[in-house]
Design a protein around this motif. Structure first.
Motif, PDB file in Angstrom:
ATOM      1  N   GLU A 258       3.355  24.451  16.669  1.00 16.55           N
ATOM      2  CA  GLU A 258       2.906  23.532  17.710  1.00 16.55           C
ATOM      3  C   GLU A 258       1.424  23.210  17.490  1.00 16.55           C
ATOM      4  OE1 GLU A 258       3.708  23.284  22.329  1.00 16.55           O
ATOM      5  OE2 GLU A 258       2.105  24.749  21.967  1.00 16.55           O
ATOM      6  N   ALA A 259       1.080  21.938  17.653  1.00 17.07           N
ATOM      7  CA  ALA A 259      -0.319  21.525  17.625  1.00 17.07           C
ATOM      8  C   ALA A 259      -0.761  21.218  19.049  1.00 17.07           C
ATOM      9  CB  ALA A 259      -0.490  20.278  16.751  1.00 17.07           C
ATOM     10  N   ILE A 260      -1.929  21.740  19.420  1.00 15.11           N
ATOM     11  CA  ILE A 260      -2.537  21.383  20.702  1.00 15.11           C
ATOM     12  C   ILE A 260      -3.546  20.281  20.429  1.00 15.11           C
ATOM     13  CG2 ILE A 260      -3.912  22.178  22.661  1.00 15.11           C
ATOM     14  CD1 ILE A 260      -2.870  25.006  22.104  1.00 15.11           C
ATOM     15  N   LEU A 261      -3.364  19.147  21.068  1.00 15.96           N
ATOM     16  CA  LEU A 261      -4.248  18.009  20.840  1.00 15.96           C
ATOM     17  C   LEU A 261      -5.100  17.790  22.084  1.00 15.96           C
ATOM     18  CD1 LEU A 261      -3.561  14.948  18.765  1.00 15.96           C
ATOM     19  CD2 LEU A 261      -4.610  14.576  20.987  1.00 15.96           C
ATOM     20  N   VAL A 262      -6.429  17.847  21.913  1.00 15.55           N
ATOM     21  CA  VAL A 262      -7.374  17.663  23.012  1.00 15.55           C
ATOM     22  C   VAL A 262      -8.186  16.399  22.751  1.00 15.55           C
ATOM     23  CG1 VAL A 262      -7.471  20.126  23.555  1.00 15.55           C
ATOM     24  CG2 VAL A 262      -9.055  19.176  21.867  1.00 15.55           C
ATOM     25  N   GLU A 263      -9.101  16.086  23.683  1.00 13.14           N
ATOM     26  CA  GLU A 263      -9.813  14.808  23.579  1.00 13.14           C
ATOM     27  C   GLU A 263     -11.080  14.860  22.740  1.00 13.14           C
ATOM     28  OE1 GLU A 263      -9.762  12.128  27.228  1.00 13.14           O
ATOM     29  OE2 GLU A 263      -9.393  14.096  28.124  1.00 13.14           O
ATOM     30  N   GLY A 264     -11.839  15.967  22.824  1.00 14.82           N
ATOM     31  CA  GLY A 264     -13.182  15.937  22.253  1.00 14.82           C
ATOM     32  C   GLY A 264     -13.476  17.008  21.224  1.00 14.82           C
ATOM     33  N   TYR A 265     -14.548  16.776  20.450  1.00  9.77           N
ATOM     34  CA  TYR A 265     -14.989  17.737  19.438  1.00  9.77           C
ATOM     35  C   TYR A 265     -15.326  19.093  20.067  1.00  9.77           C
ATOM     36  CZ  TYR A 265     -15.770  13.472  16.642  1.00  9.77           C
ATOM     37  OH  TYR A 265     -15.628  12.280  15.977  1.00  9.77           O
ATOM     38  N   MET A 266     -16.064  19.068  21.184  1.00 15.26           N
ATOM     39  CA  MET A 266     -16.476  20.324  21.815  1.00 15.26           C
ATOM     40  C   MET A 266     -15.285  21.098  22.371  1.00 15.26           C
ATOM     41  SD  MET A 266     -19.647  20.735  21.256  1.00 15.26           S
ATOM     42  CE  MET A 266     -20.099  22.061  22.374  1.00 15.26           C
ATOM     43  N   ASP A 267     -14.256  20.391  22.818  1.00 18.85           N
ATOM     44  CA  ASP A 267     -13.024  21.059  23.252  1.00 18.85           C
ATOM     45  C   ASP A 267     -12.431  21.861  22.095  1.00 18.85           C
ATOM     46  OD1 ASP A 267     -13.147  19.896  25.805  1.00 18.85           O
ATOM     47  OD2 ASP A 267     -12.066  18.125  25.138  1.00 18.85           O
ATOM     48  N   VAL A 268     -12.344  21.212  20.937  1.00 16.08           N
ATOM     49  CA  VAL A 268     -11.782  21.865  19.742  1.00 16.08           C
ATOM     50  C   VAL A 268     -12.617  23.082  19.377  1.00 16.08           C
ATOM     51  CG1 VAL A 268     -11.327  21.606  17.278  1.00 16.08           C
ATOM     52  CG2 VAL A 268     -10.779  19.735  18.835  1.00 16.08           C
ATOM     53  N   ILE A 269     -13.931  22.896  19.318  1.00 21.35           N
ATOM     54  CA  ILE A 269     -14.830  23.975  18.887  1.00 21.35           C
ATOM     55  C   ILE A 269     -14.737  25.176  19.829  1.00 21.35           C
ATOM     56  CG2 ILE A 269     -17.273  24.579  18.679  1.00 21.35           C
ATOM     57  CD1 ILE A 269     -17.698  21.708  17.562  1.00 21.35           C
ATOM     58  N   ALA A 270     -14.741  24.918  21.139  1.00 17.33           N
ATOM     59  CA  ALA A 270     -14.681  26.005  22.117  1.00 17.33           C
ATOM     60  C   ALA A 270     -13.374  26.782  22.013  1.00 17.33           C
ATOM     61  CB  ALA A 270     -14.847  25.446  23.528  1.00 17.33           C
TER      62      ALA A 270
END
Length: 578
Positions: A258-270
């Motif tokens: 499963e891939a979790i897809l978020v909106e922003g770069y900082m979301d991914v990094i955190a």
């Protein structure tokens, strides 16, 4: 095209044992070799490799092929990408086949790659070492981003000089025209200006880990300047085909399925910093089919985890409109007044994953909630259906389409056969679409859904009754049987639901109260919204009967205020709680 004899030569020169041995432990077993299969979970080795024939086969899951096929399946590469990898091992130069543009990058692409590599080092060193970068380091420290994370994502700073990256790349021997085309600078009246000046730099990699471009976030909030900026599109950098951090996430995506897809770069990094690593994001633009195809190569399921503001909810709706055309299974989670960064930094990974598990919605559940916020489904059923039918029609599976139509039927409390008939009319572009529902409303002698739901919740949540008694009264209920139950509770405000159930004999209401008592999605705040809808319906009935101009004006004003209050109530309720 690569000639078959060249492909055969690569296969002959490459040891299949060396290729597979990089990914799983191999042991000699007779003439062949055995390993635990890298394609499925097993405790006893069933993955057999024949060095002599250059082939492998798993007797457990059936995976089989040569070295090229192994790389394609295990690393999710295309045929040409796998062949390119093995050609390096075989020592065969494929440069003479560069006219195959899908296989080998052009000279310009190669130049862009070299420019981006040098630029990434420059930005990264600026952030880590330069005195002038203190504001950038403070920003990341304030956002709780660790030094290890900074290095993992190769974060950087664009510097404060007007042409710092331009001058640096010139000294490294790159041509002005190439630096401009690479999308790192723009040309002004007085020369070249750094595109990412005074921005935090987010290098953007392809799935193989090659830096293809950059994203930049402005440090100082300035409404005149875009908050986020990407490299300009070029032969190497295509926003619609890349996903942020995919090179770091792809193995975990494959493992978690499963891939979790978020909106922003900082979301991914955190999320990555907190150990949740199957997370990626688009590059500040709407999701594309190419990005979904990339995910599909590694898993069969995507979870959209978006912000709880109106922009996040709208983005989620667009995302599932795109994803419906893919073969990916989809779920949606809308975070309550937070973004993934805020949530995971405040509550941690375990809480975040639990939230995703608890709050995930199917695409159809999301669509129903999304459009139910925009209109009154009790009075605008046809409009509601017309918003949902196009999405349902794009769904690939006939079984899924039927289940969606049943879900809609249950939600608006109309017979499934009626909804199916309306859907068929929609497909035929029938002008009679909606007439059956209008006729059913005129001939319907059932309890008004708003009244039924309101009285059921009125019975279930005694603590919510008192504040609403100044807003509503028994005469506002049209159905006599329901009105009697409401009157009974009105006169006995301290009675619990079980006491009320013992005192009433209306079978439909007994069934409804019992059903609602079991449902986790029925929340106390819904009672307030239903009370306002009940009163609004009552006002509209009076307006239809009273033709005195002065009274009409008063009623219209009261109706306007009620609708305004309803909108406020709806906006105050978290999307995930609807």
């Amino acid at each position: 095209m690569i000639p078959q004899n060249i492909i055969d030569e690569i296969n002959d020169k490459v040891s299949i044992l060396e290729v597979i041995g990089k990914f799983t432990e191999i042991k000699k077993s007779g003439r062949n070799y055995l390993a635990l299969c890298p394609f499925h979970q097993e405790k006893t080795p069933s993955f057999s490799i024949s060095e002599e024939k250059g082939l492998y086969h798993c007797f457990g899951c059936g995976a089989s092929g040569n070295a090229i096929k192994f790389l394609m399946d295990y690393q999710k590469l295309t045929f040409m990408e796998a062949l390119q990898e093995l050609s390096k091992v075989a020592g065969i130069d494929l440069e003479r086949f560069r006219e195959d543009k899908d296989f080998h990058p052009s000279k310009e692409k190669e130049t862009f790659i070299l420019i981006n590599r040098e630029a990434m080092l420059y930005y990264h060193q600026l952030l880590l070492q330069e005195t002038k970068s203190e504001s950038a380091r403070e920003y990341l420290k304030k956002r709780k981003i660790t030094l290890e994370t900074v290095k993992t994502f190769r974060l950087g700073f664009g510097g404060t000089d007007w042409s710092g990256i331009f001058e640096h790349l010139k000294k490294k021997g790159f041509q002005e025209e190439d630096i401009l085309k690479a999308g790192l600078v723009s040309k002004g009246t007085n020369g070249f200006i750094d595109r990412f000046r005074e921005r935090i730099i987010f290098p953007i990699f392809d799935k193989e880990g090659e830096v293809t471009g950059f994203g930049g976030r402005i440090l100082n909030e300035d409404k005149k300047v875009a908050k986020y900026l990407n490299s300009a599109e070029n032969l190497l950098f295509h926003k619609g085909s890349l996903l942020y951090a995919f090179h770091l996430a792809k193995d975990e995506i494959s493992r978690k399925k499963e891939a979790i897809l978020v909106e922003g770069y900082m979301d991914v990094i955190a999320l990555h910093q907190n150990g949740i690593q199957n997370v990626v994001a688009p590059l500040g633009t709407a999701l594309t089919e190419n990005q979904l195809r990339l995910i599909k190569r590694y898993c069969d399921q995507v979870l959209f985890a978006f912000d709880g503001d109106s922009a996040g909810i709208t983005a989620a709706n667009r995302a599932i409109d795109i994803a419906v055309r893919s073969d990916l299974s989809q779920n949606v989670v809308i975070l309550n007044k937070k973004d993934p960064y805020d949530y995971v930094m405040e509550h941690g990974a375990e809480s975040f994953l639990s939230y995703l598990k608890e709050k995930r919605l199917s695409p159809m559940d999301f669509k129903i909630r999304y459009f139910s916020r925009q209109l009154d489904i009790h009075t605008e059923k046809v409009k509601f259906l017309l918003l949902l039918f196009p999405y349902i029609n794009q769904t690939q599976s006939a079984v899924t389409r039927e289940s969606y139509l049943k879900k809609v039927s249950d939600y608006i409390q109309e017979d499934f056969r009626l909804i199916l008939s309306e859907y068929q009319s929609f497909l035929k572009k029938d002008k009679n679409l909606g007439k059956r529902i209008e006729e059913s409303k005129r001939n319907d002698k059932k309890i008004n859904p708003v009244e039924k739901e309101f009285v059921a919740l009125w019975a279930l949540f005694p603590e919510e009754r008192l504040p609403l008694q100044t807003l509503i009264n028994p005469e506002m209920l049209e159905n006599e049987g329901v009105r009697e139950i409401f009157q009974f509770i009105w006169e006995n405000p301290m009675k619990e639901a079980k006491e009320i159930m013992a005192a009433i004999q209306n079978e439909e209401m007994v069934r409804t109260i019992s059903e609602y008592a079991q449902r986790e999605d029925i929340k106390p705040f819904l009672l307030k919204e239903l009370a306002y809808r009940l009163k609004l319906n009552y006002i509209k009935r009076i307006m239809a009967k009273n033709h005195d101009p002065l009274r009409q004006s008063e009623l219209k004003n009261e109706s306007f205020l009620l609708e305004k209050e309803l909108r406020k109530i709806e906006q105050s309720v978290p999307f995930s709680e609807i």
